[in-house]
Design a protein around this motif. Sequence first.
Motif, PDB file in Angstrom:
ATOM      1  N   ASP A 131       0.864  -1.179   0.000  1.00 53.48           N
ATOM      2  CA  ASP A 131       0.000   0.000   0.000  1.00 53.48           C
ATOM      3  C   ASP A 131       0.906   1.236   0.000  1.00 53.48           C
ATOM      4  OD1 ASP A 131      -2.297   1.416  -0.105  1.00 53.48           O
ATOM      5  OD2 ASP A 131      -2.951   1.027   1.944  1.00 53.48           O
ATOM      6  N   THR A 133       1.165   5.545   1.481  1.00 57.23           N
ATOM      7  CA  THR A 133       0.627   6.558   2.369  1.00 57.23           C
ATOM      8  C   THR A 133       0.042   7.711   1.563  1.00 57.23           C
ATOM      9  OG1 THR A 133       2.732   7.755   2.521  1.00 57.23           O
ATOM     10  CG2 THR A 133       2.368   5.950   4.085  1.00 57.23           C
ATOM     11  N   LEU A 139       4.363   1.282   1.530  1.00 56.10           N
ATOM     12  CA  LEU A 139       4.191   0.488   2.732  1.00 56.10           C
ATOM     13  C   LEU A 139       4.108  -0.986   2.348  1.00 56.10           C
ATOM     14  CD1 LEU A 139       1.489   2.557   4.670  1.00 56.10           C
ATOM     15  CD2 LEU A 139       3.963   2.545   5.040  1.00 56.10           C
ATOM     16  N   ALA A 157       4.223  -4.221   9.594  1.00 53.45           N
ATOM     17  CA  ALA A 157       4.149  -3.106   8.642  1.00 53.45           C
ATOM     18  C   ALA A 157       5.462  -2.345   8.645  1.00 53.45           C
ATOM     19  CB  ALA A 157       2.999  -2.162   9.013  1.00 53.45           C
ATOM     20  N   LEU A 233      -7.383  -1.824   3.950  1.00 55.38           N
ATOM     21  CA  LEU A 233      -6.457  -1.042   3.131  1.00 55.38           C
ATOM     22  C   LEU A 233      -7.175  -0.209   2.078  1.00 55.38           C
ATOM     23  CD1 LEU A 233      -3.548  -3.609   2.637  1.00 55.38           C
ATOM     24  CD2 LEU A 233      -3.851  -1.878   4.422  1.00 55.38           C
ATOM     25  N   PHE A 238      -3.563   6.185   4.971  1.00 56.18           N
ATOM     26  CA  PHE A 238      -2.581   6.358   6.027  1.00 56.18           C
ATOM     27  C   PHE A 238      -1.749   7.608   5.765  1.00 56.18           C
ATOM     28  CE2 PHE A 238      -2.986   1.614   5.668  1.00 56.18           C
ATOM     29  CZ  PHE A 238      -3.772   1.471   6.803  1.00 56.18           C
ATOM     30  N   ALA A 244      -0.233   3.484  10.167  1.00 52.35           N
ATOM     31  CA  ALA A 244      -0.523   2.193   9.535  1.00 52.35           C
ATOM     32  C   ALA A 244      -0.303   1.045  10.520  1.00 52.35           C
ATOM     33  CB  ALA A 244       0.351   2.016   8.298  1.00 52.35           C
ATOM     34  N   THR A 248      -3.573  -1.219  11.625  1.00 48.14           N
ATOM     35  CA  THR A 248      -3.572  -2.637  11.258  1.00 48.14           C
ATOM     36  C   THR A 248      -3.587  -3.538  12.489  1.00 48.14           C
ATOM     37  OG1 THR A 248      -1.155  -2.507  11.048  1.00 48.14           O
ATOM     38  CG2 THR A 248      -2.460  -2.329   9.034  1.00 48.14           C
TER      39      THR A 248
END
Length: 332
Positions: A131, A133, A139, A157, A233, A238, A244, A248
């Motif tokens: 993912d 930010t 990420l 993460a 997600l 984030f 994050a 999570t």
Amino acid sequence: MVGPARQREAVRFAQRTLGVSQRRACRALAVSRSTMRYRPKLGEFTRRLLARMLQLVAKYPRYGYKRICKLLRREGWRVNRKRVHRLWKREGLRVPRKARKRRRLGSSVNACHRRRATRRNEVWTLDFVWDVTEHGQRLKFLAVVDEFTRECHAILAGTSIRSTDVQDLLERLFREHGMPDHLRCDNGPELIAYELRRWLQRREVAPLYIEPGSPWENGYGESFIGRLRDELLDRELFTSLLEAQVVTEDWRIEYNHHRPHGALGEQTPAEFAASWGPAACATPPPPARPTKAQERTKRKGPTKPGPAPKVGVGTRGRQPARGLGAGGGGAG
């Protein structure tokens, strides 16, 4: 036209298309005008049920009416699925479906449909998902799931995850949950590193590498990653790595302790794992990993002892008397 709702729809359609009044449309369609003025009233129980159902839908927007009904029953509501479905349709709620492509099962002997977990801590699955930010920072997430209990042990993460990070995470999970027999994962560079494989061999944990380009052979991991992306997600933006990590971890706790799982008889993964008793560790927990300072000391060898302190003439080899100063030794 059977029900009053269909009759009201027909009268409104005639008004829109023909431009006639409600009185004339009702006369032409033989519909009583009181039917058009009637507004159904909800009972006290139904209003409270609908309010709670809308709260759950706002909290879990990717849940359908069946899973919402299961959550209501777990909270103590005496309601059946048809009633929830009727209120669901009345409010116009809907979960958009995603088109799924059909894939082959694969021929690897390490695939999840060929080597299934039959008990707790038999097979853990590892899988990655990516993912970004709000500012475009990349990420990376590593999820560790027990294939038998469906319990997510950790979601790591970070901006990058190396094999040493995977080793540190597994070392902590082994101490907390016990040793698994196998680890099912893909052939990513973080998971096939030489040092990681040697470390797993010393711990007597056998990796189950799936065929390259065959993610469906790690079905449990892919299914969990799909839930993670669909329910978290794709909904959260984030602003930083710390956010994050916190979000999570909250979702992981929610998944383990509050989300009913269809394959577990509508139990949560934590409830199903508790029904099998505490996890048994076949081998003792691994020792703590030495720090960098300890590794440098080990490579250099033991340090040489310094010179003995001077305690005075005639006292070589003996300790100074208690209470005497540095120059208080006896005469020769």
